[in-house]
Design a protein around this motif. Sequence first.
Motif, PDB file in Angstrom:
ATOM      1  N   GLU A  66       6.108  -9.158  -7.851  1.00 27.60           N
ATOM      2  CA  GLU A  66       5.226  -8.008  -7.729  1.00 27.60           C
ATOM      3  C   GLU A  66       3.996  -8.160  -8.610  1.00 27.60           C
ATOM      4  OE1 GLU A  66       7.503  -4.620  -8.608  1.00 27.60           O
ATOM      5  OE2 GLU A  66       8.774  -4.727  -6.819  1.00 27.60           O
ATOM      6  N   ASP A  67       4.146  -8.866  -9.756  1.00 27.34           N
ATOM      7  CA  ASP A  67       3.045  -9.013 -10.698  1.00 27.34           C
ATOM      8  C   ASP A  67       2.151 -10.218 -10.394  1.00 27.34           C
ATOM      9  OD1 ASP A  67       3.962  -6.816 -11.980  1.00 27.34           O
ATOM     10  OD2 ASP A  67       5.143  -7.947 -13.467  1.00 27.34           O
ATOM     11  N   GLU A  68       2.492 -11.011  -9.418  1.00 31.42           N
ATOM     12  CA  GLU A  68       1.670 -12.161  -9.095  1.00 31.42           C
ATOM     13  C   GLU A  68       0.289 -11.725  -8.623  1.00 31.42           C
ATOM     14  OE1 GLU A  68       3.770 -14.451  -6.247  1.00 31.42           O
ATOM     15  OE2 GLU A  68       4.510 -15.873  -7.744  1.00 31.42           O
ATOM     16  N   ILE A  69      -0.739 -12.517  -9.028  1.00 30.97           N
ATOM     17  CA  ILE A  69      -2.111 -12.239  -8.606  1.00 30.97           C
ATOM     18  C   ILE A  69      -2.361 -12.906  -7.265  1.00 30.97           C
ATOM     19  CG2 ILE A  69      -4.547 -12.515  -9.191  1.00 30.97           C
ATOM     20  CD1 ILE A  69      -3.754 -12.510 -12.099  1.00 30.97           C
ATOM     21  N   ASP A  70      -2.702 -12.111  -6.311  1.00 31.78           N
ATOM     22  CA  ASP A  70      -2.999 -12.622  -4.987  1.00 31.78           C
ATOM     23  C   ASP A  70      -4.457 -13.060  -4.958  1.00 31.78           C
ATOM     24  OD1 ASP A  70      -3.225 -13.247  -2.365  1.00 31.78           O
ATOM     25  OD2 ASP A  70      -2.274 -11.419  -1.614  1.00 31.78           O
ATOM     26  N   LEU A  71      -4.689 -14.380  -4.980  1.00 27.38           N
ATOM     27  CA  LEU A  71      -6.045 -14.902  -5.011  1.00 27.38           C
ATOM     28  C   LEU A  71      -6.813 -14.537  -3.752  1.00 27.38           C
ATOM     29  CD1 LEU A  71      -5.430 -18.447  -6.555  1.00 27.38           C
ATOM     30  CD2 LEU A  71      -6.163 -16.351  -7.703  1.00 27.38           C
ATOM     31  N   ILE A  72      -6.124 -14.499  -2.648  1.00 29.16           N
ATOM     32  CA  ILE A  72      -6.799 -14.137  -1.396  1.00 29.16           C
ATOM     33  C   ILE A  72      -7.272 -12.686  -1.457  1.00 29.16           C
ATOM     34  CG2 ILE A  72      -6.513 -13.893   1.097  1.00 29.16           C
ATOM     35  CD1 ILE A  72      -4.524 -16.177   1.003  1.00 29.16           C
ATOM     36  N   GLU A  73      -6.401 -11.819  -1.971  1.00 28.07           N
ATOM     37  CA  GLU A  73      -6.791 -10.412  -2.111  1.00 28.07           C
ATOM     38  C   GLU A  73      -7.932 -10.257  -3.099  1.00 28.07           C
ATOM     39  OE1 GLU A  73      -6.695  -6.405  -1.220  1.00 28.07           O
ATOM     40  OE2 GLU A  73      -5.626  -8.077  -0.268  1.00 28.07           O
ATOM     41  N   LEU A  74      -7.915 -11.066  -4.176  1.00 31.19           N
ATOM     42  CA  LEU A  74      -8.982 -11.023  -5.169  1.00 31.19           C
ATOM     43  C   LEU A  74     -10.316 -11.439  -4.552  1.00 31.19           C
ATOM     44  CD1 LEU A  74      -9.809 -10.678  -8.153  1.00 31.19           C
ATOM     45  CD2 LEU A  74      -9.214 -13.070  -8.497  1.00 31.19           C
ATOM     46  N   ALA A  75     -10.306 -12.518  -3.791  1.00 32.07           N
ATOM     47  CA  ALA A  75     -11.540 -12.962  -3.140  1.00 32.07           C
ATOM     48  C   ALA A  75     -12.018 -11.943  -2.118  1.00 32.07           C
ATOM     49  CB  ALA A  75     -11.309 -14.316  -2.471  1.00 32.07           C
TER      50      ALA A  75
ATOM     51  N   PHE B 197     -14.009  -4.850 -10.804  1.00 33.15           N
ATOM     52  CA  PHE B 197     -12.605  -4.656 -11.154  1.00 33.15           C
ATOM     53  C   PHE B 197     -12.405  -3.446 -12.054  1.00 33.15           C
ATOM     54  CE2 PHE B 197     -12.692  -9.212 -10.085  1.00 33.15           C
ATOM     55  CZ  PHE B 197     -11.716  -9.213  -9.106  1.00 33.15           C
ATOM     56  N   ILE B 198     -13.381  -3.151 -12.893  1.00 26.79           N
ATOM     57  CA  ILE B 198     -13.263  -1.944 -13.714  1.00 26.79           C
ATOM     58  C   ILE B 198     -13.291  -0.701 -12.837  1.00 26.79           C
ATOM     59  CG2 ILE B 198     -14.450  -0.539 -15.439  1.00 26.79           C
ATOM     60  CD1 ILE B 198     -15.312  -3.109 -16.803  1.00 26.79           C
ATOM     61  N   ARG B 199     -14.197  -0.673 -11.855  1.00 31.58           N
ATOM     62  CA  ARG B 199     -14.268   0.477 -10.959  1.00 31.58           C
ATOM     63  C   ARG B 199     -12.998   0.600 -10.124  1.00 31.58           C
ATOM     64  NH1 ARG B 199     -18.581   1.099  -6.108  1.00 31.58           N
ATOM     65  NH2 ARG B 199     -17.067  -0.355  -5.188  1.00 31.58           N
ATOM     66  N   GLN B 200     -12.450  -0.554  -9.690  1.00 33.55           N
ATOM     67  CA  GLN B 200     -11.213  -0.515  -8.923  1.00 33.55           C
ATOM     68  C   GLN B 200     -10.058   0.013  -9.769  1.00 33.55           C
ATOM     69  OE1 GLN B 200      -9.954  -4.321  -7.482  1.00 33.55           O
ATOM     70  NE2 GLN B 200      -8.541  -3.473  -5.967  1.00 33.55           N
ATOM     71  N   PHE B 201     -10.043  -0.347 -11.033  1.00 37.33           N
ATOM     72  CA  PHE B 201      -8.995   0.141 -11.924  1.00 37.33           C
ATOM     73  C   PHE B 201      -9.124   1.637 -12.172  1.00 37.33           C
ATOM     74  CE2 PHE B 201      -7.532   1.147 -16.225  1.00 37.33           C
ATOM     75  CZ  PHE B 201      -6.210   0.742 -16.155  1.00 37.33           C
TER      76      PHE B 201
ATOM     77  N   ASP C  41     -15.852  -7.839  -0.339  1.00 38.19           N
ATOM     78  CA  ASP C  41     -16.120  -6.484   0.141  1.00 38.19           C
ATOM     79  C   ASP C  41     -17.143  -5.764  -0.719  1.00 38.19           C
ATOM     80  OD1 ASP C  41     -14.327  -6.915   2.175  1.00 38.19           O
ATOM     81  OD2 ASP C  41     -12.639  -5.945   1.138  1.00 38.19           O
ATOM     82  N   ASN C  42     -17.245  -6.164  -1.991  1.00 33.43           N
ATOM     83  CA  ASN C  42     -18.192  -5.511  -2.905  1.00 33.43           C
ATOM     84  C   ASN C  42     -19.374  -6.430  -3.233  1.00 33.43           C
ATOM     85  OD1 ASN C  42     -16.683  -2.864  -4.015  1.00 33.43           O
ATOM     86  ND2 ASN C  42     -15.176  -4.512  -3.784  1.00 33.43           N
ATOM     87  N   ARG C  43     -19.715  -7.295  -2.284  1.00 41.62           N
ATOM     88  CA  ARG C  43     -20.792  -8.240  -2.543  1.00 41.62           C
ATOM     89  C   ARG C  43     -22.151  -7.565  -2.720  1.00 41.62           C
ATOM     90  NH1 ARG C  43     -19.126  -8.533   2.664  1.00 41.62           N
ATOM     91  NH2 ARG C  43     -20.661  -8.246   4.352  1.00 41.62           N
ATOM     92  N   VAL C  44     -22.287  -6.372  -2.167  1.00 36.37           N
ATOM     93  CA  VAL C  44     -23.557  -5.651  -2.335  1.00 36.37           C
ATOM     94  C   VAL C  44     -23.800  -5.332  -3.810  1.00 36.37           C
ATOM     95  CG1 VAL C  44     -24.843  -3.571  -1.710  1.00 36.37           C
ATOM     96  CG2 VAL C  44     -23.376  -4.704  -0.012  1.00 36.37           C
ATOM     97  N   ILE C  45     -22.743  -4.987  -4.521  1.00 36.39           N
ATOM     98  CA  ILE C  45     -22.868  -4.715  -5.959  1.00 36.39           C
ATOM     99  C   ILE C  45     -23.321  -5.972  -6.694  1.00 36.39           C
ATOM    100  CG2 ILE C  45     -21.591  -4.049  -8.031  1.00 36.39           C
ATOM    101  CD1 ILE C  45     -19.819  -2.308  -6.294  1.00 36.39           C
TER     102      ILE C  45
END
Length: 407
Positions: free
Chosen positions: A45-54, A391-395, A59-63
């Motif tokens: 459950e704690d694994e970082i999904d690199l695909i999801e991260l990318a 990532f701060i905004r997502q958190f 999705d937030n490339r405009v920022i």
Amino acid sequence: MSEENKNNDQGHNSDQPGKKKKTDEFPIQEYRLVPAHEGYADYEEDEIDLIELAKTIWDNRVIIYKFVAIGVVLGLVVALLSPKEYKSNATLMPETQSSNAGASGLLQQYGGLLGIGGGASLEGGGIIPPQLYPQMVQSMPFQLELLNTEVEFPRFETSATVYTFFDEVYAPVSVLSYVKQYTIGLPGKLIGLFKEEAAPRPLPKGFETDSVISVTKGQMQIIENMRGRVSVSLDDESGIINLSITMPDPEAAAQLAQKSIGLIREYVVNYKTQKAEEDLVYAREQLEGAKEEFEAVQNRLAEFRDSNVNLSSARAQTQLQRLQSEYDLAFNVYNSLAQQVEQAKLKVQEQTPVVSVLQPVQVPVNDETSGAMILIVFVMLSGIASIGWIFIRQFLESDPFGRKSED
């Protein structure tokens, strides 16, 4: 008694206070086998999904575009408003060991003709290790010598000492300097409005190297600024010393580099020949006194001979012998001191080190302020800041456990 009664009695006795059960002495340990997939459930459950991260970053490339655009604008402003700095370089080869040739060789060959002992040693103290050259350049006396140097600044159409230039003429236009002035330096500016300005104190000069030096806080800031503009590096393998001076004016940078070479030579020579110079001064002073005494005795002897041509009496002959003895003694002293002076001169010459210039000073053509590098740094920082903000905004939009808020 039957077996059943015996067993009952034993069980009854074991329950009596003060006696321990056998099971209390050796407690029973329980073991439970857990399936392997249950131990890794939380880890998965704690694994970082690199695909999801990318995907989140895409999705937030405009920022990211917005942050990078701001970084480009800020980089261009800083690059255009940054003051230009010019660096002048020189390469030196200091003497690393004393040589037995030169003056000592001349002394051994012709010392007998001069009346000087040929076996006399002219070797003096050691030389400054090349590793100490950076500390020597950063020392307070060296920096004050540079700041008191009169330099021409063609780019600023003025000629002044380096200290006067940084204190009164040079006012760099820099975004960072303005930010620092009105953020960190704002309390000092406000306090300065209510304080009376003290009378300016001249920068110390003409001092001895072993004297106590006193400077003001403002003068110390200029000294620290100058220390950052003078750099000396050593190549351990070849022993070559690289000197660099950075100034807002290319001509001034070259002039100060030339001045620094002269100061380095002066410091090295003074360090190596200080004792020999003192011995030479003392020998010359003694020689002057012996010369005056010798000439006085010589004049008395000449006057006596002129007034006593025949020397018929024994008293006159005795007086002549006494004057002749004084003359011989004064001449021997004078001759011995003259030899010592010549030997001291040869000793100074022998101990004078040589600092050779391999690469002479050149007037820099290009400035050291790289606008492209400043722009690249600002673009990289803005890109990193944009990803961090995503990532701060997502958190902040989700709870600490990763569940989306109901809003």
